[in-house]
Design an enzyme around this catalytic site. Structure first.
Site, PDB file in Angstrom:
ATOM      1  N   ARG A 152       0.862  -1.192   0.000  1.00  0.00           N
ATOM      2  CA  ARG A 152       0.000   0.000   0.000  1.00  0.00           C
ATOM      3  C   ARG A 152       0.891   1.231   0.000  1.00  0.00           C
ATOM      4  O   ARG A 152       1.710   1.404   0.906  1.00  0.00           O
ATOM      5  CB  ARG A 152      -0.907   0.028   1.227  1.00  0.00           C
ATOM      6  N   GLU A 169       4.813   6.968   2.530  1.00  0.00           N
ATOM      7  CA  GLU A 169       5.620   5.751   2.636  1.00  0.00           C
ATOM      8  C   GLU A 169       4.997   4.644   1.804  1.00  0.00           C
ATOM      9  O   GLU A 169       3.832   4.735   1.384  1.00  0.00           O
ATOM     10  CB  GLU A 169       5.713   5.282   4.098  1.00  0.00           C
ATOM     11  N   ASN A 171       4.117   0.684   2.141  1.00  0.00           N
ATOM     12  CA  ASN A 171       4.017  -0.445   3.065  1.00  0.00           C
ATOM     13  C   ASN A 171       4.110  -1.738   2.265  1.00  0.00           C
ATOM     14  O   ASN A 171       3.350  -1.933   1.314  1.00  0.00           O
ATOM     15  CB  ASN A 171       2.665  -0.433   3.785  1.00  0.00           C
ATOM     16  N   SER A 176      -2.666  -2.993   6.016  1.00  0.00           N
ATOM     17  CA  SER A 176      -3.968  -3.338   6.590  1.00  0.00           C
ATOM     18  C   SER A 176      -5.065  -2.349   6.216  1.00  0.00           C
ATOM     19  O   SER A 176      -4.850  -1.444   5.412  1.00  0.00           O
ATOM     20  CB  SER A 176      -3.841  -3.436   8.105  1.00  0.00           C
ATOM     21  N   LYS A 353      12.149   2.472   5.585  1.00  0.00           N
ATOM     22  CA  LYS A 353      12.208   3.908   5.258  1.00  0.00           C
ATOM     23  C   LYS A 353      13.555   4.280   4.661  1.00  0.00           C
ATOM     24  O   LYS A 353      13.647   5.156   3.808  1.00  0.00           O
ATOM     25  CB  LYS A 353      11.887   4.720   6.498  1.00  0.00           C
ATOM     26  N   LYS A 409      12.237  10.060  10.943  1.00  0.00           N
ATOM     27  CA  LYS A 409      11.634   8.723  10.992  1.00  0.00           C
ATOM     28  C   LYS A 409      12.650   7.611  11.258  1.00  0.00           C
ATOM     29  O   LYS A 409      13.639   7.499  10.537  1.00  0.00           O
ATOM     30  CB  LYS A 409      10.977   8.409   9.644  1.00  0.00           C
ATOM     31  N   GLU A 413       7.371   0.511  11.676  1.00  0.00           N
ATOM     32  CA  GLU A 413       6.063   0.509  11.024  1.00  0.00           C
ATOM     33  C   GLU A 413       4.984   0.564  12.087  1.00  0.00           C
ATOM     34  O   GLU A 413       5.225   0.232  13.236  1.00  0.00           O
ATOM     35  CB  GLU A 413       5.871  -0.786  10.218  1.00  0.00           C
ATOM     36  N   GLY A 414       3.789   0.934  11.661  1.00  0.00           N
ATOM     37  CA  GLY A 414       2.640   0.783  12.549  1.00  0.00           C
ATOM     38  C   GLY A 414       2.280   2.029  13.339  1.00  0.00           C
ATOM     39  O   GLY A 414       1.355   2.004  14.147  1.00  0.00           O
ATOM     40  N   ARG A 493      -7.466   7.680   5.295  1.00  0.00           N
ATOM     41  CA  ARG A 493      -7.436   7.867   6.755  1.00  0.00           C
ATOM     42  C   ARG A 493      -7.438   9.358   7.039  1.00  0.00           C
ATOM     43  O   ARG A 493      -6.666  10.112   6.454  1.00  0.00           O
ATOM     44  CB  ARG A 493      -6.194   7.208   7.358  1.00  0.00           C
TER      45      ARG A 493
HETATM   46  P1  ADP Z   1       4.422   4.226   9.869  1.00  0.00           P
HETATM   47  O1  ADP Z   1       5.206   3.183   9.162  1.00  0.00           O
HETATM   48  O2  ADP Z   1       4.635   4.230  11.332  1.00  0.00           O
HETATM   49  O3  ADP Z   1       2.984   4.209   9.449  1.00  0.00           O
HETATM   50  P2  ADP Z   1       4.610   6.707   8.377  1.00  0.00           P
HETATM   51  O4  ADP Z   1       5.768   7.122   7.569  1.00  0.00           O
HETATM   52  O5  ADP Z   1       3.407   6.282   7.610  1.00  0.00           O
HETATM   53  O6  ADP Z   1       5.076   5.593   9.390  1.00  0.00           O
HETATM   54  O7  ADP Z   1       4.231   7.888   9.349  1.00  0.00           O
HETATM   55  C1  ADP Z   1       3.158   7.804  10.265  1.00  0.00           C
HETATM   56  C2  ADP Z   1       2.222   8.980  10.069  1.00  0.00           C
HETATM   57  O8  ADP Z   1       2.909  10.207  10.225  1.00  0.00           O
HETATM   58  C3  ADP Z   1       1.617   9.041   8.684  1.00  0.00           C
HETATM   59  O9  ADP Z   1       0.460   8.240   8.619  1.00  0.00           O
HETATM   60  C4  ADP Z   1       1.337  10.521   8.523  1.00  0.00           C
HETATM   61  O10 ADP Z   1       0.110  10.866   9.123  1.00  0.00           O
HETATM   62  C5  ADP Z   1       2.455  11.174   9.297  1.00  0.00           C
HETATM   63  N1  ADP Z   1       3.575  11.509   8.396  1.00  0.00           N
HETATM   64  C6  ADP Z   1       4.571  10.689   8.024  1.00  0.00           C
HETATM   65  N2  ADP Z   1       5.409  11.289   7.170  1.00  0.00           N
HETATM   66  C7  ADP Z   1       4.938  12.526   6.984  1.00  0.00           C
HETATM   67  C8  ADP Z   1       5.368  13.653   6.211  1.00  0.00           C
HETATM   68  N3  ADP Z   1       6.462  13.607   5.472  1.00  0.00           N
HETATM   69  N4  ADP Z   1       4.629  14.774   6.273  1.00  0.00           N
HETATM   70  C9  ADP Z   1       3.519  14.848   7.029  1.00  0.00           C
HETATM   71  N5  ADP Z   1       3.065  13.828   7.789  1.00  0.00           N
HETATM   72  C10 ADP Z   1       3.762  12.671   7.769  1.00  0.00           C
HETATM   73 MG    MG Z   2       2.210   4.667   7.639  1.00  0.00          MG
END
Ligand code: ADP
Ligand code: MG
Length: 518
Positions: A152, A169, A171, A176, A353, A409, A413-414, A493
């Site tokens: 995803r 990102e 996945n 899920s 990442k 970051k 994940e999660g 979401r």
């Molecule tokens: P995870 O693998 O924990 O889901 P993500 O990279 O998806 O990590 O980051 C978690 C959440 O943080 C995302 O769902 C988003 O809401 C927010 N986020 C992540 N990266 C960014 C970004 N570059 N700009 C704005 N919000 C972000």
């Molecule tokens: Mg995410």
């Protein structure tokens, strides 16, 4: 998070009363603000909407169910869909086959993958452990080249002169919420179709601007998650069966976590596999796999009496899923076996990442995709590597000076692991250059806000929100032949403005659906 901008009960009641009086044709006391009238309308249909949601599979297990293990609440959902320009939506759909190709190509270039993660592995023991498993299975000789991806790709619509989707990102493990997303489309079709009349209808119509007599449900794209994802799992089972002598009716193993609160998001996959494809599913935790699974001398995987064709991970993406060596031994067994993994450890590593950041370097994505790379590059946000070998001084300095422009970051994940705002600067200053290699820096994406009705535990909140759009894709290949590559549905979401993280399970966001605008 519900404490944010909570509307007072008195306001809700007053606004609902106003709607009633409007309906009876009495004189309006004052023109309601849009927020107020949406809140009041939503309050009037809250019970109907939540009941529809629950009876259509939008359920979530309770944290503390007590003696009643069946106790559940509604899945946190938005009552109404979230607007996205149709073009931006379709552009993301069109990228699905490219992500599929990219993940497979990177996973097959083990040398590049391992080299990219080498420094991270030293600073992050979890990535180090996955890398070790990958190295081991390649040293032994890859027993099952066939790999199934259920990916995803998540995006946010970055505001600017011309808003465009930037990838948050990709996945590659336990992508899920697909079943919930399917059911939320149904919920929104119900709400937009059923409540068109009277003050509620006017408030909903007003919320979406001037669409005249349009049928609002036509703006909801069909979500194919619940067809495409089980079909992919079934296809992997069928290809395994065809290539494995004497395999009669092998099962698909769902590796799930013990708490199982998100059961409704995987049970529907199980039911579709059984009812549509006649494929049986067994659900086990990694601990149970360690206790009950074994590999025969041909490398075929058995769960007691049952042969396993496909191992589908809905757990195993974070250190908390491996509390002891027992769980790691289960993971190694699955990886070494001839069962098709979804994902293989290599596919999982491509979702790191660090790999996302490494692919953004000049020439990197081009190495794997050639001319198609430009299409993917169009959705890359700014990404920077950290730590030794990354020449990170200038970007670290900038991120410390202007932390609001960045997200820091780790390889996790999660949800719940990133750093935002001033915490970016605090954390960067805390970390040694070596420790920094476990992290990447990313440009902060700034999406536009829309008023949304968020529902959780039978209550609603109307808030200014932003959304993240996820696009599923499925891929089955062995490095030479692609048996399947397809777009597999979408997820929206929605979270309140000012909330940094985005997880639904973690309590930050609700599941919505896209409302396509021209
Ligand atoms: P995870 O693998 O924990 O889901 P993500 O990279 O998806 O990590 O980051 C978690 C959440 O943080 C995302 O769902 C988003 O809401 C927010 N986020 C992540 N990266 C960014 C970004 N570059 N700009 C704005 N919000 C972000
Ligand atoms: Mg995410």
């Amino acid at each position: 998070m519900w404490a944010l901008r909570r509307a007072s009960p008195a306001l809700v009641t007053a606004a609902a009363a106003k709607l009633h009086s409007d309906r009876r044709g009495r004189r309006e006391l004052s023109a309601p603000s849009r927020c107020e009238s949406l809140q009041a309308a939503a309050q009037l249909i809250l019970r109907d909407s939540v009941q529809y949601a629950e009876l259509n599979g939008l359920l979530y297990g309770l944290k503390d169910p007590g003696a009643d293990q069946s106790a559940a609440t509604q899945t946190p959902v938005a009552m109404l869909p979230f607007c996205i320009p149709e073009k931006a939506f379709q552009d993301c759909v069109a990228l699905s086959p490219l992500w599929n190709k990219l993940v497979d190509a990177v996973a097959r270039d083990v040398k590049w993958l391992h080299a990219t993660l080498e420094t991270v592995a030293k600073a992050d023991p979890f990535t180090g452990r996955l890398l070790k498993i990958s190295k081991q299975i390649h040293e032994e000789g890859l027993r099952q080249p066939l790999m199934l991806g259920i990916h995803r790709s998540d995006y946010m619509l970055h505001s600017g002169a011309e808003p465009r989707c930037l990838q948050v990102e990709l996945n590659t493990i336990a992508s899920s919420m697909g079943c919930h997303a399917f059911h939320v489309e149904k919920l929104h079709r119900f709400v937009l179709g059923r409540f068109q009349e009277g003050a509620v209808g006017r408030a909903i119509r007003g919320h979406y601007g001037d669409l005249k007599g349009d049928d609002l449900t036509k703006r909801l794209p069909r979500n194919v998650t619940l067809e495409a994802i089980p079909a992919a799992l079934s296809r992997a089972q069928a290809v395994y069966k065809a290539q494995t002598k004497g395999a009669k009716d092998p099962v698909v193993l769902f590796v799930v976590n013990d708490d199982g609160r998100n059961f409704a998001d995987w049970c529907f996959l199980e039911y579709a596999l059984w009812e549509v494809h006649n494929v049986r599913v067994l659900k086990k935790s990694l601990k149970e796999v360690a206790e009950k699974a074994s590999m025969d001398k041909e490398g075929r995987l058995w769960l007691e009496e049952e042969e396993v064709a496909v191992s589908y991970f809905r757990a195993g993406y974070g250190p908390e899923d491996y509390p002891s060596e027992v769980e790691w031994s289960a993971r190694l067994l699955l990886e070494r076996s001839a069962a098709v993994k979804c994902p293989s450890v290599d596919y999982q590593l491509v979702g790191a990442k660090k790999v996302q950041q490494a692919l953004a370097r000049p020439g990197a994505v081009e190495r794997f995709l050639g001319p198609d790379s430009a299409k993917l590059r169009g959705c890359f946000a700014g990404l920077w590597g950290l730590g030794p070998g990354e020449d990170d001084q200038a970007i670290v300095k900038l991120a410390c000076e202007k932390p609001e422009g960045f997200v820091l970051k780790p390889q996790r994940e999660g949800g719940g692991h990133n750093f935002y705002g001033k915490d970016v600067a605090v954390k960067l200053k805390e970390l040694s250059p070596q420790e920094r290699s476990a992290y990447i820096l990313m440009q902060r994406i700034l999406p536009g806000l829309q008023e949304s009705v968020m529902t959780r535990q039978g209550q609603l909140k109307v808030m200014e929100c932003l959304s993240e759009f996820g696009f599923y894709s499925v891929y089955l290949g062995d490095g030479r032949t692609a048996h399947l590559s397809a777009h597999a549905g979408h997820l929206v979401r929605t979270k309140a403005q000012g909330v940094d993280e985005g997880g639904v399970a973690a309590g930050y966001a609700v599941i919505s659906s896209p409302f396509l605008t021209s």
